[in-house]
Design an enzyme around this catalytic site. Structure first.
Site, PDB file in Angstrom:
ATOM      1  N   CYS A 171      47.668  50.698  54.286  1.00 65.90           N
ATOM      2  CA  CYS A 171      46.657  49.643  54.351  1.00 65.90           C
ATOM      3  C   CYS A 171      46.880  48.810  55.612  1.00 65.90           C
ATOM      4  O   CYS A 171      48.014  48.423  55.915  1.00 65.90           O
ATOM      5  CB  CYS A 171      46.764  48.749  53.113  1.00 65.90           C
ATOM      6  SG  CYS A 171      45.579  47.394  53.131  1.00 65.90           S
ATOM      7  N   CYS A 190      49.970  41.930  53.893  1.00 64.62           N
ATOM      8  CA  CYS A 190      50.421  41.147  52.732  1.00 64.62           C
ATOM      9  C   CYS A 190      51.930  41.369  52.543  1.00 64.62           C
ATOM     10  O   CYS A 190      52.361  42.505  52.284  1.00 64.62           O
ATOM     11  CB  CYS A 190      49.655  41.574  51.486  1.00 64.62           C
ATOM     12  SG  CYS A 190      47.879  41.729  51.764  1.00 64.62           S
ATOM     13  N   CYS A 227      53.448  43.438  49.626  1.00 71.13           N
ATOM     14  CA  CYS A 227      52.846  44.714  49.219  1.00 71.13           C
ATOM     15  C   CYS A 227      53.478  45.952  49.861  1.00 71.13           C
ATOM     16  O   CYS A 227      53.489  46.097  51.083  1.00 71.13           O
ATOM     17  CB  CYS A 227      51.350  44.692  49.515  1.00 71.13           C
ATOM     18  SG  CYS A 227      50.527  46.169  48.855  1.00 71.13           S
ATOM     19  N   CYS A 245      41.599  50.430  35.513  1.00 75.51           N
ATOM     20  CA  CYS A 245      41.516  49.720  36.798  1.00 75.51           C
ATOM     21  C   CYS A 245      41.924  50.659  37.934  1.00 75.51           C
ATOM     22  O   CYS A 245      43.023  51.218  37.903  1.00 75.51           O
ATOM     23  CB  CYS A 245      42.452  48.522  36.813  1.00 75.51           C
ATOM     24  SG  CYS A 245      42.308  47.491  35.358  1.00 75.51           S
ATOM     25  N   CYS A 264      37.319  48.615  36.147  1.00 72.55           N
ATOM     26  CA  CYS A 264      37.635  47.574  37.124  1.00 72.55           C
ATOM     27  C   CYS A 264      38.045  48.278  38.408  1.00 72.55           C
ATOM     28  O   CYS A 264      38.685  49.330  38.365  1.00 72.55           O
ATOM     29  CB  CYS A 264      38.773  46.699  36.597  1.00 72.55           C
ATOM     30  SG  CYS A 264      39.294  45.423  37.765  1.00 72.55           S
ATOM     31  N   CYS A 324      37.851  39.362  38.263  1.00 70.47           N
ATOM     32  CA  CYS A 324      39.256  39.432  37.865  1.00 70.47           C
ATOM     33  C   CYS A 324      40.017  38.916  39.072  1.00 70.47           C
ATOM     34  O   CYS A 324      40.093  39.590  40.108  1.00 70.47           O
ATOM     35  CB  CYS A 324      39.640  40.874  37.548  1.00 70.47           C
ATOM     36  SG  CYS A 324      41.412  41.053  37.226  1.00 70.47           S
ATOM     37  N   ARG A 340      45.951  37.864  31.968  1.00 71.93           N
ATOM     38  CA  ARG A 340      46.682  39.147  31.960  1.00 71.93           C
ATOM     39  C   ARG A 340      48.115  38.961  32.445  1.00 71.93           C
ATOM     40  O   ARG A 340      48.335  38.520  33.572  1.00 71.93           O
ATOM     41  CB  ARG A 340      45.964  40.173  32.861  1.00 71.93           C
ATOM     42  CG  ARG A 340      44.564  40.479  32.376  1.00 71.93           C
ATOM     43  CD  ARG A 340      43.840  41.508  33.231  1.00 71.93           C
ATOM     44  NE  ARG A 340      42.432  41.512  32.855  1.00 71.93           N
ATOM     45  CZ  ARG A 340      41.911  42.228  31.865  1.00 71.93           C
ATOM     46  NH1 ARG A 340      42.675  43.044  31.182  1.00 71.93           N
ATOM     47  NH2 ARG A 340      40.615  42.156  31.577  1.00 71.93           N
TER      48      ARG A 340
HETATM   49  N1  SAM Z   1      43.756  46.119  48.601  1.00 73.29           N
HETATM   50  C1  SAM Z   1      43.214  45.458  47.498  1.00 73.29           C
HETATM   51  C2  SAM Z   1      43.455  43.962  47.525  1.00 73.29           C
HETATM   52  O1  SAM Z   1      44.375  43.510  48.157  1.00 73.29           O
HETATM   53  O2  SAM Z   1      42.693  43.256  46.899  1.00 73.29           O
HETATM   54  C3  SAM Z   1      43.673  46.007  46.185  1.00 73.29           C
HETATM   55  C4  SAM Z   1      45.082  46.402  45.882  1.00 73.29           C
HETATM   56  S1  SAM Z   1      46.310  45.133  45.800  1.00 73.29           S
HETATM   57  C5  SAM Z   1      47.746  46.109  45.637  1.00 73.29           C
HETATM   58  C6  SAM Z   1      46.087  44.311  44.237  1.00 73.29           C
HETATM   59  C7  SAM Z   1      46.979  43.138  43.921  1.00 73.29           C
HETATM   60  O3  SAM Z   1      48.245  43.603  43.500  1.00 73.29           O
HETATM   61  C8  SAM Z   1      47.317  42.166  45.027  1.00 73.29           C
HETATM   62  O4  SAM Z   1      46.311  41.255  45.266  1.00 73.29           O
HETATM   63  C9  SAM Z   1      48.549  41.464  44.462  1.00 73.29           C
HETATM   64  O5  SAM Z   1      48.184  40.325  43.739  1.00 73.29           O
HETATM   65  C10 SAM Z   1      49.142  42.512  43.541  1.00 73.29           C
HETATM   66  N2  SAM Z   1      50.443  42.981  44.074  1.00 73.29           N
HETATM   67  C11 SAM Z   1      50.626  43.852  45.086  1.00 73.29           C
HETATM   68  N3  SAM Z   1      51.938  44.050  45.318  1.00 73.29           N
HETATM   69  C12 SAM Z   1      52.600  43.273  44.434  1.00 73.29           C
HETATM   70  C13 SAM Z   1      53.981  43.028  44.180  1.00 73.29           C
HETATM   71  N4  SAM Z   1      54.931  43.602  44.908  1.00 73.29           N
HETATM   72  N5  SAM Z   1      54.309  42.174  43.187  1.00 73.29           N
HETATM   73  C14 SAM Z   1      53.345  41.578  42.448  1.00 73.29           C
HETATM   74  N6  SAM Z   1      52.035  41.769  42.652  1.00 73.29           N
HETATM   75  C15 SAM Z   1      51.650  42.592  43.631  1.00 73.29           C
HETATM   76 FE1  SF4 Z   2      46.436  46.190  51.385  1.00 70.39          FE
HETATM   77 FE2  SF4 Z   2      48.390  45.746  49.657  1.00 70.39          FE
HETATM   78 FE3  SF4 Z   2      47.260  43.721  50.916  1.00 70.39          FE
HETATM   79 FE4  SF4 Z   2      45.841  45.100  49.047  1.00 70.39          FE
HETATM   80  S1  SF4 Z   2      47.660  43.848  48.720  1.00 70.39           S
HETATM   81  S2  SF4 Z   2      45.136  44.393  51.054  1.00 70.39           S
HETATM   82  S3  SF4 Z   2      46.681  47.152  49.380  1.00 70.39           S
HETATM   83  S4  SF4 Z   2      48.455  45.358  51.881  1.00 70.39           S
END
Ligand code: SAM
Ligand code: SF4
Ligand code: DTB
Length: 348
Positions: A70, A74, A77, A116, A148, A208, A280
């Site tokens: 991606c 973040c 992530c 989801c 979702c 959500c 949730r």
């Molecule tokens: N790319 C899309 C986005 O960012 O909206 C969807 C996927 S993203 C992985 C979905 C959510 O997973 C993120 O907004 C975050 O809140 C949660 N998430 C991702 N990595 C995480 C982690 N290591 N610990 C807790 N929550 C996490």
């Molecule tokens: Fe990309 Fe992960 Fe950020 Fe979602 S949370 S936008 S998958 S880097």
């Protein structure tokens, strides 16, 4: 279902109900978050019983339909391309529609009523991949499950197409406060997040949206994030509360884990200020013992992610989850029991 539960799903006019407020101030939310634990839990459980069926939990299953690489950065992530050299994540292109629907069927057979689908995209791009996601949504809805998606940013037209396919909910988390946001993500703004949420709602898809604790934020940041959620009008239908899963190789790998009671407080506060929302208990549940999870349910959580995996990290053991649910006398929600799922199936 008891008569009380019937009444609650109809109009929520039962004892303990309060007016739904969308004018919450951050100071009052912080006061709730920091209130004596027994007061907090008592208030949250009272409201929970006024607005939701007693003793029920929805099982939702997650599937990463496109994994890794991606472009966003973040810091929490593992799917960010920015940390790909450090995380050792296996990246995967978009899954086939048939394979996704097979997973949805398995999840349904295991008791999940919500499916989801997550894609590691910054935003949806029109083309074959999006067309396939539309087919996935139609397929999941045709099974009679809530569908979702979490696919990053989207345009009004794309939200319209997802709505036409019958999408129940779109997940797009605020993750943290507007003030702390740039410490966690620099490739988009907090306002981008809000703009996407507005388009989702505009298309008639339920929201959500929630966040993560344990990323180094202050309690005021937590209160501010909850304030933004609770001043959306109407409130989000679904609010996932995650505790950071510190994935090796991500910039937040070394964060001190939050104490379980902080997650309990966050859930209780979300329940109090957004009484109708489904709260949730999301990522981070694996780090909780049985008793801490039970406290989360008592605080007002009424859904868990169920299945071996979240998106890329391990989730709780399903046999343990079923044992916990049984021990607590919780009932797994059936499709007919969900108020959120009033969206029509796909329009042609
Ligand atoms: N790319 C899309 C986005 O960012 O909206 C969807 C996927 S993203 C992985 C979905 C959510 O997973 C993120 O907004 C975050 O809140 C949660 N998430 C991702 N990595 C995480 C982690 N290591 N610990 C807790 N929550 C996490
Ligand atoms: Fe990309 Fe992960 Fe950020 Fe979602 S949370 S936008 S998958 S880097
Ligand atoms: C949400 O708030 N949490 C879920 C779901 N919505 C998409 C995702 C959690 C992901 C945890 C890290 C991983 O497994 O990659």
């Amino acid at each position: 279902m008891s008569e009380t539960n019937d009444a609650k799903s109809e109009n929520c006019q039962v004892s303990g109900a309060q007016d739904i407020r969308t004018d919450w101030q951050s100071g009052e939310i912080l006061t709730i978050l920091q209130s004596p634990l027994m007061d907090l839990l008592y208030r949250a459980q009272t409201l929970h019983r006024a607005y939701h069926k007693d003793n029920t939990v929805q099982l939702a299953s997650l599937l990463s339909i496109k994994t890794g690489l991606c472009p966003e950065d973040c810091k929490y992530c593992p799917q960010s391309a920015h940390y790909r050299k450090e995380t050792a994540l296996e990246n995967n292109a978009l899954m086939d529609v048939g394979d996704v629907l097979d997973k949805a069927r398995l999840a349904q057979r295991a008791g999940a009523t919500r499916f989801c689908m997550g894609a590691a995209w910054r935003e949806i791009r029109d083309g074959d991949a999006f067309d396939q996601v539309i087919e996935m949504v139609r397929g999941v809805r045709a099974l009679g499950m809530e569908a979702c998606c979490t696919l990053g940013m989207l345009t009004e037209e794309q939200a319209g197409r997802l709505a036409d396919a019958g999408l129940t909910a779109y997940n797009h988390n605020l993750d943290t406060s507007p003030e702390f946001y740039s410490e966690i993500v620099t490739t988009r703004t907090f306002q981008d997040r809000l703009d996407t949420l507005k388009r989702v709602r505009g298309a008639g898809i339920t929201l959500c949206t929630g966040g993560i604790i344990g990323m180094g934020e202050t309690e005021m940041d937590r209160a501010r994030m909850l304030q933004i959620l609770a001043t959306l009008d109407p409130h989000p239908e679904s609010v996932p509360i995650n505790a950071l899963v510190p994935v090796p190789g991500t910039p937040l790998e070394g964060q001190t884990p939050v104490a379980p009671v902080e997650l309990v407080r966050m859930i209780a506060t979300a329940r109090i200020i957004m009484p109708r929302a489904r709260v949730r208990l999301s990522a981070g549940r694996r780090a909780l013992n049985k008793e801490a999870q039970l406290l989360c349910f008592f605080a007002g959580a009424n859904s868990i992610f169920y299945g071996d995996k979240l998106l890329t990290t391990a989730n709780n053991d399903t046999a343990d989850d079923l044992a916990l649910i049984k021990e607590a006398g919780l009932v797994i929600e059936t499709p007919a029991g969900s108020r959120e799922d009033d969206r029509p199936l796909a329009r042609s």
